[in-house]
Design a protein around this motif. Structure first.
Motif, mmCIF file in Angstrom:
data_model
loop_
_atom_site.group_PDB
_atom_site.id
_atom_site.type_symbol
_atom_site.label_atom_id
_atom_site.label_comp_id
_atom_site.label_asym_id
_atom_site.label_seq_id
_atom_site.Cartn_x
_atom_site.Cartn_y
_atom_site.Cartn_z
ATOM 1 N N ARG A 409 0.841 -1.191 0.000
ATOM 2 C CA ARG A 409 0.000 0.000 0.000
ATOM 3 C C ARG A 409 0.872 1.235 0.000
ATOM 4 O O ARG A 409 1.772 1.381 0.845
ATOM 5 C CB ARG A 409 -0.925 -0.014 1.212
ATOM 6 C CG ARG A 409 -1.900 1.170 1.234
ATOM 7 C CD ARG A 409 -2.961 1.034 2.323
ATOM 8 N NE ARG A 409 -2.371 1.182 3.642
ATOM 9 C CZ ARG A 409 -2.286 0.190 4.509
ATOM 10 N NH1 ARG A 409 -2.715 -1.024 4.188
ATOM 11 N NH2 ARG A 409 -1.766 0.387 5.692
ATOM 12 N N PRO A 410 0.668 2.163 -0.920
ATOM 13 C CA PRO A 410 1.531 3.353 -0.989
ATOM 14 C C PRO A 410 1.460 4.194 0.283
ATOM 15 O O PRO A 410 0.394 4.339 0.888
ATOM 16 C CB PRO A 410 0.976 4.124 -2.196
ATOM 17 C CG PRO A 410 0.237 3.103 -3.001
ATOM 18 C CD PRO A 410 -0.307 2.127 -2.011
ATOM 19 N N PRO A 476 -3.717 0.447 -11.913
ATOM 20 C CA PRO A 476 -4.512 -0.029 -10.780
ATOM 21 C C PRO A 476 -3.663 -0.871 -9.832
ATOM 22 O O PRO A 476 -2.723 -1.551 -10.248
ATOM 23 C CB PRO A 476 -5.602 -0.878 -11.448
ATOM 24 C CG PRO A 476 -4.949 -1.382 -12.693
ATOM 25 C CD PRO A 476 -3.979 -0.318 -13.137
ATOM 26 N N SER A 477 -4.004 -0.813 -8.558
ATOM 27 C CA SER A 477 -3.320 -1.628 -7.552
ATOM 28 C C SER A 477 -4.274 -1.895 -6.402
ATOM 29 O O SER A 477 -5.205 -1.123 -6.151
ATOM 30 C CB SER A 477 -2.054 -0.937 -7.030
ATOM 31 O OG SER A 477 -2.363 0.309 -6.442
ATOM 32 N N TRP A 488 -7.540 -2.616 0.471
ATOM 33 C CA TRP A 488 -7.429 -1.329 -0.213
ATOM 34 C C TRP A 488 -7.385 -1.565 -1.721
ATOM 35 O O TRP A 488 -6.957 -2.617 -2.205
ATOM 36 C CB TRP A 488 -6.197 -0.545 0.254
ATOM 37 C CG TRP A 488 -4.897 -1.290 0.032
ATOM 38 C CD1 TRP A 488 -4.335 -2.194 0.857
ATOM 39 C CD2 TRP A 488 -4.033 -1.186 -1.101
ATOM 40 N NE1 TRP A 488 -3.171 -2.683 0.345
ATOM 41 C CE2 TRP A 488 -2.948 -2.065 -0.871
ATOM 42 C CE3 TRP A 488 -4.054 -0.443 -2.269
ATOM 43 C CZ2 TRP A 488 -1.912 -2.215 -1.779
ATOM 44 C CZ3 TRP A 488 -3.020 -0.587 -3.176
ATOM 45 C CH2 TRP A 488 -1.962 -1.468 -2.933
ATOM 46 N N SER A 489 -7.827 -0.547 -2.472
ATOM 47 C CA SER A 489 -7.831 -0.613 -3.929
ATOM 48 C C SER A 489 -7.812 0.816 -4.463
ATOM 49 O O SER A 489 -8.521 1.687 -3.924
ATOM 50 C CB SER A 489 -9.069 -1.369 -4.439
ATOM 51 O OG SER A 489 -9.099 -1.355 -5.851
ATOM 52 N N GLY A 509 -12.370 4.293 -4.903
ATOM 53 C CA GLY A 509 -13.817 4.167 -4.953
ATOM 54 C C GLY A 509 -14.378 5.170 -5.934
ATOM 55 O O GLY A 509 -13.990 5.207 -7.114
ATOM 56 N N ASP A 510 -15.270 6.032 -5.460
ATOM 57 C CA ASP A 510 -15.850 7.077 -6.303
ATOM 58 C C ASP A 510 -15.240 8.438 -6.033
ATOM 59 O O ASP A 510 -15.759 9.457 -6.533
ATOM 60 C CB ASP A 510 -17.369 7.148 -6.066
ATOM 61 C CG ASP A 510 -18.077 5.874 -6.509
ATOM 62 O OD1 ASP A 510 -17.563 5.216 -7.449
ATOM 63 O OD2 ASP A 510 -19.122 5.536 -5.919
ATOM 64 N N GLU A 511 -14.163 8.501 -5.267
ATOM 65 C CA GLU A 511 -13.567 9.777 -4.895
ATOM 66 C C GLU A 511 -12.232 9.959 -5.621
ATOM 67 O O GLU A 511 -11.501 8.991 -5.880
ATOM 68 C CB GLU A 511 -13.354 9.840 -3.375
ATOM 69 C CG GLU A 511 -14.659 9.777 -2.586
ATOM 70 C CD GLU A 511 -14.411 9.858 -1.093
ATOM 71 O OE1 GLU A 511 -13.405 9.261 -0.644
ATOM 72 O OE2 GLU A 511 -15.200 10.515 -0.393
ATOM 73 N N TRP A 512 -11.939 11.237 -5.936
ATOM 74 C CA TRP A 512 -10.704 11.596 -6.649
ATOM 75 C C TRP A 512 -9.841 12.464 -5.721
ATOM 76 O O TRP A 512 -10.351 13.286 -4.961
ATOM 77 C CB TRP A 512 -11.019 12.380 -7.924
ATOM 78 C CG TRP A 512 -11.792 11.586 -8.939
ATOM 79 C CD1 TRP A 512 -13.133 11.398 -8.987
ATOM 80 C CD2 TRP A 512 -11.248 10.889 -10.042
ATOM 81 N NE1 TRP A 512 -13.496 10.624 -10.045
ATOM 82 C CE2 TRP A 512 -12.325 10.285 -10.732
ATOM 83 C CE3 TRP A 512 -9.959 10.704 -10.544
ATOM 84 C CZ2 TRP A 512 -12.169 9.536 -11.875
ATOM 85 C CZ3 TRP A 512 -9.797 9.958 -11.695
ATOM 86 C CH2 TRP A 512 -10.884 9.360 -12.348
#
Length: 519
Positions: A409-410, A476-477, A488-489, A509-512
């Protein structure tokens, strides 16, 4: 040669040292807290006001309205006894707990030229612990005890009894302040001529039985010198073993082996409060007394503290316990007190405090030779205290040195306690990093992403907006999918804005978010 440290009215001073009572106030120890209690001990100020041993509470208060009344406390006496013995152990490893408030040390191996000053220093240590003491040095333990009890009146014998002699200008000492150069004015009397010293002492100093004292009083014997002028055999013939023991005590006794106390295996202090306390000041006062005594014990045993355990017992039958791992072992009472003070400033309890306990974990002093290129903290304890204060403000989970977690995870890091010694820099990686460094935003900057009618993409937020002139392929990760609470994704892009600037755009998810900016 023997040295005796003597604390008059020991039980009273043991109680008073746990409170911030000014030295000039009258105080007395009573058998209980009721009206029928009687005076067991009184300090000098109270005796000067007319308070006497055996008086009832109303009688004592009638003579001294401002009298401070305190009952005995076993926990306070135990702590004062430990303080007395710890000071005695700084003089000699062979120390005897002779009587309450009396400590005898075998100083036969001490350098005679330094003995007097060392006993003065020991008395000063007790005075700094709010235990006013006198001291005596003589050839026998009993003679040293007589000297310690007579030390406040020693100016009457100064020319023949003390070494070094007392100043001639101080022929009429007031209280304890007559020894020039003594730390905290501790009276010390060293007997060099036993016969001359003992001759004027009252017969009661040898503690005769009441029946024997009455007979000797009828004979006109008033002092120890009067008794020892009589032949010992005649005294034994008339009074038997009791007469022999009294005559021997009147002559100063004989050298005897001491019954040494065992060194403490635990460095521990505890106290039950007579009244529950709800403010910080009285608790800090008691803790400072504890630490001053415990640091003396550590020093006497050539040890320092590695850990400090602190416990409070509350009125609602709950408790609060905290263990401190010190950044560096120390025996300095001031440093240990600062660690406790920093913790207590941010502590709030639901009930008043009825008891406190303190325990130190001893270890050997740290002896280490640093590497040539090794960098250490100049003041590890000061650094730890600063961290504790910051932690009280922002939370312990936000303080420490970052360490990468074992995950892909970054930017996954955790905080650990900072090291007291900074190791040398690590070797550079075999393959140098490629590309410009990313300066992360913590937390990431929330943005909105939109697409125009002509297919152009835009990002905007409160502090950043513009058209995306370039974007990399999506990357993607994901990970930790086997742990529902840690899964996490994410998808990330490197983007460039038309007005300038290279950023990393991520979607969770749906957030940027804008995660950071490239140099």
């Amino acid at each position: 040669m023997f040295a005796v440290l003597h604390i008059a009215d020991f039980a009273l001073h043991a109680v008073l040292r746990t409170e911030s009572v000014a030295p000039g106030l009258p105080a007395a120890l009573f058998s209980s807290g009721g009206k029928k209690s009687v005076v067991l001990a009184a300090n000098t100020v109270a005796r000067a006001a007319g308070v006497e041993i055996g008086m009832t509470a109303p009688q004592a208060v009638a003579r001294c309205p401002s009298l401070i009344i305190r009952p005995p406390r076993e926990s306070a006496e135990a702590d004062a006894r430990a303080a007395l013995l710890s000071v005695g152990l700084t003089l000699s490893p062979v120390v005897e707990d002779t009587l309450p408030g009396v400590c005898t040390a075998d100083v036969s191996g001490f350098d005679p030229a330094k003995l007097f000053a060392a006993v003065q220093t020991a008395g000063g240590e007790l005075a700094s612990l709010a235990l006013p003491a006198t001291a005596g040095i003589a050839a026998t333990p009993l003679l040293a005890l007589y000297a310690a009890r007579a030390a406040p009146r020693a100016s009457a014998f100064r020319s023949v009894l003390t070494d070094p002699p007392l100043p001639a200008a101080l022929a009429e000492p007031a209280g304890n302040a007559y020894l020039a150069g003594a730390r905290l004015n501790t009276p010390v009397l060293q007997v060099t001529d036993a016969a001359t010293f003992l001759a004027p002492l009252p017969l009661s100093a040898a503690d005769p039985s009441p029946a024997l004292a009455a007979i000797l009083q009828g004979w006109g014997l008033r002092t120890l010198g009067d008794l020892t002028t009589l032949p010992r055999d005649e005294i034994v013939l008339r009074f038997g073993a009791d007469g022999l023991a009294l005559w021997s005590r009147a002559a100063g006794g004989a050298p005897r082996p001491l019954h040494p106390v065992a060194p403490p295996r635990e460095f521990f202090a505890t106290m039950d409060f007579e009244e529950p306390i709800a403010t910080l000041e009285p608790l800090l006062f008691v803790l400072r007394r504890f630490l001053d005594r415990l640091s003396l014990e550590l020093r006497a045993h050539h040890r320092v503290a590695a850990e400090l355990e602190f416990a409070l017992r509350l009125e609602d039958e709950t408790s609060h316990t905290r263990r401190f791992r010190l950044p560096e072992p120390t025996g300095n009472a001031e440093i240990l007190f600062r660690a406790l003070h920093s913790h207590l400033e941010s502590l709030s309890t639901d009930a008043s405090i009825i008891a406190v306990q303190l325990r130190l974990t001893p270890t050997r002093p740290l002896v280490r030779q640093q590497d040539l290129f090794e960098t250490g903290l100049r003041d590890p304890h000061g650094f730890a205290e600063t961290l504790a204060r910051v932690s009280a403000l922002v939370g312990s989970e936000r303080i420490g040195a970052p360490r990468r977690e074992d995950t892909h995870r970054p930017d996954a890091v955790r905080f650990v306690a900072p090291p007291t010694v900074i190791p040398p820099p690590a070797e550079p990686p075999l393959h140098a990093a490629l590309g410009p460094p990313l300066r992360r935003f913590r937390p990431p900057l929330p943005v909105r992403v939109g697409v125009g009618d002509d297919g152009s993409a835009y990002v905007w937020s409160d502090g950043l907006r513009g058209e995306i002139s370039f974007r990399s392929q999506a990357y993607p990760s994901n990970g930790d999918w086997w742990q529902a609470d840690q899964a996490w994704s994410r998808i990330e892009w490197d983007i460039a804005l038309g007005e300038g600037g290279l950023y990393r755009l991520i979607r969770v998810g749906d957030e940027w978010f804008i995660e950071g900016e490239y140099d």
